[in-house]
Write a protein that holds these residues in place. Structure first.
Motif, mmCIF file in Angstrom:
data_model
loop_
_atom_site.group_PDB
_atom_site.id
_atom_site.type_symbol
_atom_site.label_atom_id
_atom_site.label_comp_id
_atom_site.label_asym_id
_atom_site.label_seq_id
_atom_site.Cartn_x
_atom_site.Cartn_y
_atom_site.Cartn_z
ATOM 1 N N LEU A 3 0.766 -1.289 0.116
ATOM 2 C CA LEU A 3 -0.061 -0.028 0.183
ATOM 3 C C LEU A 3 0.770 1.189 0.079
ATOM 4 C CD1 LEU A 3 -3.087 1.086 0.303
ATOM 5 C CD2 LEU A 3 -2.702 1.058 2.841
ATOM 6 N N PRO A 4 0.977 2.034 -1.246
ATOM 7 C CA PRO A 4 1.752 3.244 -1.140
ATOM 8 C C PRO A 4 1.236 4.201 -0.329
ATOM 9 C CG PRO A 4 1.257 2.406 -3.343
ATOM 10 C CD PRO A 4 0.488 1.557 -2.592
ATOM 11 N N VAL A 5 1.816 4.916 0.591
ATOM 12 C CA VAL A 5 1.477 5.799 1.405
ATOM 13 C C VAL A 5 2.303 7.130 1.472
ATOM 14 C CG1 VAL A 5 0.779 6.463 3.924
ATOM 15 C CG2 VAL A 5 0.612 4.035 3.149
ATOM 16 N N GLN A 6 1.588 8.275 1.025
ATOM 17 C CA GLN A 6 2.250 9.647 0.848
ATOM 18 C C GLN A 6 2.206 10.279 2.448
ATOM 19 O OE1 GLN A 6 0.658 13.132 -1.139
ATOM 20 N NE2 GLN A 6 1.992 12.711 -2.632
ATOM 21 N N LEU A 7 3.444 10.641 2.519
ATOM 22 C CA LEU A 7 3.709 11.213 3.899
ATOM 23 C C LEU A 7 4.185 12.695 4.002
ATOM 24 C CD1 LEU A 7 5.381 8.052 5.679
ATOM 25 C CD2 LEU A 7 2.954 8.905 5.777
ATOM 26 N N LYS A 8 4.198 13.326 5.298
ATOM 27 C CA LYS A 8 5.126 14.638 5.329
ATOM 28 C C LYS A 8 5.481 14.806 6.598
ATOM 29 C CE LYS A 8 4.940 19.851 4.734
ATOM 30 N NZ LYS A 8 4.063 20.809 4.161
ATOM 31 N N ARG A 9 6.672 14.937 6.991
ATOM 32 C CA ARG A 9 7.445 15.383 8.241
ATOM 33 C C ARG A 9 7.146 16.720 8.742
ATOM 34 N NH1 ARG A 9 9.708 12.105 12.040
ATOM 35 N NH2 ARG A 9 10.075 10.413 10.714
ATOM 36 N N MET A 10 6.576 17.027 9.812
ATOM 37 C CA MET A 10 6.724 18.190 10.526
ATOM 38 C C MET A 10 7.968 18.799 11.019
ATOM 39 S SD MET A 10 3.525 18.890 9.852
ATOM 40 C CE MET A 10 3.620 18.092 8.388
ATOM 41 N N GLY A 11 8.329 20.038 11.033
ATOM 42 C CA GLY A 11 9.321 20.583 11.617
ATOM 43 C C GLY A 11 9.635 20.067 13.029
ATOM 44 N N ALA A 12 10.912 19.899 13.277
ATOM 45 C CA ALA A 12 11.230 19.455 14.839
ATOM 46 C C ALA A 12 12.358 20.341 15.382
ATOM 47 C CB ALA A 12 11.744 18.085 14.864
ATOM 48 N N THR A 13 12.302 20.417 16.948
ATOM 49 C CA THR A 13 13.310 20.931 17.345
ATOM 50 C C THR A 13 13.968 20.048 18.536
ATOM 51 O OG1 THR A 13 12.307 23.123 17.128
ATOM 52 C CG2 THR A 13 13.962 23.097 18.792
ATOM 53 N N HIS A 14 15.064 19.856 18.453
ATOM 54 C CA HIS A 14 15.934 18.771 19.312
ATOM 55 C C HIS A 14 16.424 19.472 20.557
ATOM 56 C CE1 HIS A 14 15.174 16.079 15.948
ATOM 57 N NE2 HIS A 14 15.523 16.970 15.277
ATOM 58 N N TYR A 15 16.376 18.711 21.780
ATOM 59 C CA TYR A 15 16.970 19.353 23.030
ATOM 60 C C TYR A 15 18.002 18.249 23.589
ATOM 61 C CZ TYR A 15 13.792 23.316 23.261
ATOM 62 O OH TYR A 15 13.390 24.679 22.861
ATOM 63 N N VAL A 16 19.041 18.699 24.028
ATOM 64 C CA VAL A 16 19.830 17.879 25.054
ATOM 65 C C VAL A 16 20.260 18.672 26.111
ATOM 66 C CG1 VAL A 16 22.202 16.636 24.426
ATOM 67 C CG2 VAL A 16 20.787 16.823 22.376
ATOM 68 N N ASP A 17 20.241 17.904 27.174
ATOM 69 C CA ASP A 17 20.516 18.367 28.591
ATOM 70 C C ASP A 17 19.776 19.608 28.808
ATOM 71 O OD1 ASP A 17 21.971 15.979 29.122
ATOM 72 O OD2 ASP A 17 23.725 16.833 27.910
ATOM 73 N N GLY A 18 18.666 19.733 28.159
ATOM 74 C CA GLY A 18 17.673 21.131 28.415
ATOM 75 C C GLY A 18 18.077 22.129 27.705
ATOM 76 N N GLU A 19 19.093 21.930 26.642
ATOM 77 C CA GLU A 19 19.392 22.957 25.756
ATOM 78 C C GLU A 19 18.939 22.813 24.475
ATOM 79 O OE1 GLU A 19 20.606 26.024 26.787
ATOM 80 O OE2 GLU A 19 20.752 25.375 29.033
ATOM 81 N N LYS A 20 18.637 23.692 23.795
ATOM 82 C CA LYS A 20 18.121 23.499 22.214
ATOM 83 C C LYS A 20 19.513 23.219 21.380
ATOM 84 C CE LYS A 20 15.620 26.610 20.292
ATOM 85 N NZ LYS A 20 15.113 27.753 19.437
ATOM 86 N N HIS A 21 19.294 22.036 20.838
ATOM 87 C CA HIS A 21 20.614 21.451 20.142
ATOM 88 C C HIS A 21 20.676 21.757 18.543
ATOM 89 C CE1 HIS A 21 22.771 18.147 18.060
ATOM 90 N NE2 HIS A 21 23.785 18.437 19.070
ATOM 91 N N SER A 22 19.230 21.303 17.981
ATOM 92 C CA SER A 22 19.095 21.470 16.541
ATOM 93 C C SER A 22 17.694 21.827 15.990
ATOM 94 C CB SER A 22 19.769 20.512 15.798
ATOM 95 O OG SER A 22 19.310 19.338 15.972
ATOM 96 N N THR A 23 17.610 22.193 14.980
ATOM 97 C CA THR A 23 16.159 22.267 14.605
ATOM 98 C C THR A 23 15.908 21.724 13.183
ATOM 99 O OG1 THR A 23 16.613 24.196 13.358
ATOM 100 C CG2 THR A 23 15.696 24.206 15.785
ATOM 101 N N ASP A 24 15.084 21.022 12.636
ATOM 102 C CA ASP A 24 14.716 20.425 11.322
ATOM 103 C C ASP A 24 13.470 21.202 10.777
ATOM 104 O OD1 ASP A 24 16.591 18.590 11.937
ATOM 105 O OD2 ASP A 24 15.218 16.920 12.604
ATOM 106 N N ALA A 25 13.763 21.585 9.488
ATOM 107 C CA ALA A 25 12.662 22.185 8.774
ATOM 108 C C ALA A 25 11.701 21.188 8.209
ATOM 109 C CB ALA A 25 13.161 22.952 7.534
ATOM 110 N N PRO A 26 10.287 21.610 8.208
ATOM 111 C CA PRO A 26 9.372 20.541 7.532
ATOM 112 C C PRO A 26 9.682 19.877 6.426
ATOM 113 C CG PRO A 26 8.376 22.766 8.200
ATOM 114 C CD PRO A 26 9.779 22.897 8.254
ATOM 115 N N GLY A 27 9.604 18.587 6.331
ATOM 116 C CA GLY A 27 9.997 17.956 5.264
ATOM 117 C C GLY A 27 9.270 18.005 4.063
ATOM 118 N N GLY A 28 9.804 17.643 2.828
ATOM 119 C CA GLY A 28 8.824 17.650 1.904
ATOM 120 C C GLY A 28 8.107 16.296 1.726
ATOM 121 N N LEU A 29 7.340 16.100 0.546
ATOM 122 C CA LEU A 29 6.461 14.754 0.764
ATOM 123 C C LEU A 29 7.565 13.611 0.284
ATOM 124 C CD1 LEU A 29 3.549 16.274 -1.619
ATOM 125 C CD2 LEU A 29 3.752 15.704 0.744
#
Length: 215
Positions: free
Chosen positions: A164-190
């Motif tokens: 079953l082919p399924v089209q997806l999209k990943r939302m943007g994300a913000t990653h934290y390590v030890d309580g500090e902002k580490h990195s961010t990911d922009a929303p992905g394409g399809l």
């Protein structure tokens, strides 16, 4: 005449005695005013007086934030339709599978996802290992996968596996390590996944998830 009066007095006396006896029985057995019944079981009385326990409050869901990881993440429930061997059933199962994938990433609990997935799913094993390696001081805000479209394909191959082919999209994300902002990911394409499942013993099981088209 005297006998007649005597008989009437005797009847009145008997009636009075019967009335007195009835009153005595009523007093002993309890009346409609709620008098206690001495024959009532003490256990029954105690049970009637025991208050009903108050149900424990369900912990409220707290999404991940800059202050910490998500808490009390609600577990997605499989819809009844996802048990049917139809295209609608397979689609409902696929949607539930991706909901559990998001749940695993947010809560760190992959057990529900494993329960409906074959151990032969190589891509799934990568997800499990990533979650196991993640430390409690590391968390992510966002990053969930959203289903955009699902194919109407409903045909099994020679091994009884439905693709079953399924089209997806990943939302943007913000990653934290030890309580500090580490990195961010922009929303992905399809992207386009190939969701593979088998139907056995009245239920679907995910066999593998391939990538047809990456971001």
């Amino acid at each position: 005449m005297f006998l007649t009066h005597a008989r009437q007095r005797a009847r009145l006396a008997a009636s009075a005695l019967l009335a007195a006896a009835a009153l005595a029985l009523t007093a002993c057995g309890g009346d409609a005013e709620g008098q206690p019944d001495p024959t009532a079981s003490p256990a029954t009385s105690a049970a009637a007086q025991t208050p009903t326990p108050t149900p424990a409050a369900t912990p409220s869901y707290k999404p991940a934030s800059a202050d910490g990881p998500a808490e009390n993440v609600p577990l997605p429930k499989m819809p009844k339709e996802a048990k049917e061997k139809t295209h609608a059933g397979l689609e409902a199962f696929a949607r539930h599978w991706y909901a559990l994938l998001n749940y695993a990433y947010e809560s760190g609990d992959a057990a529900p996802l494993k329960a409906i997935t074959s151990g032969d799913c190589e891509r799934c094993q990568m997800v499990y290992k990533g979650l196991e390696a993640q430390e409690s001081s590391t968390w992510t805000i966002g990053g969930e996968v959203q289903i955009q479209q699902i194919s109407t394909n409903f045909a099994a191959d020679s091994n009884g596996i439905y693709q079953l082919p399924v089209q997806l999209k990943r939302m943007g994300a913000t990653h934290y390590v030890d309580g500090e902002k580490h990195s961010t990911d922009a929303p992905g394409g399809l992207t386009l996944d190939l969701f593979m499942a088998r139907y056995e013993k009245g239920e679907w099981t995910a066999q593998d998830v391939g990538v047809i088209k990456g971001p």
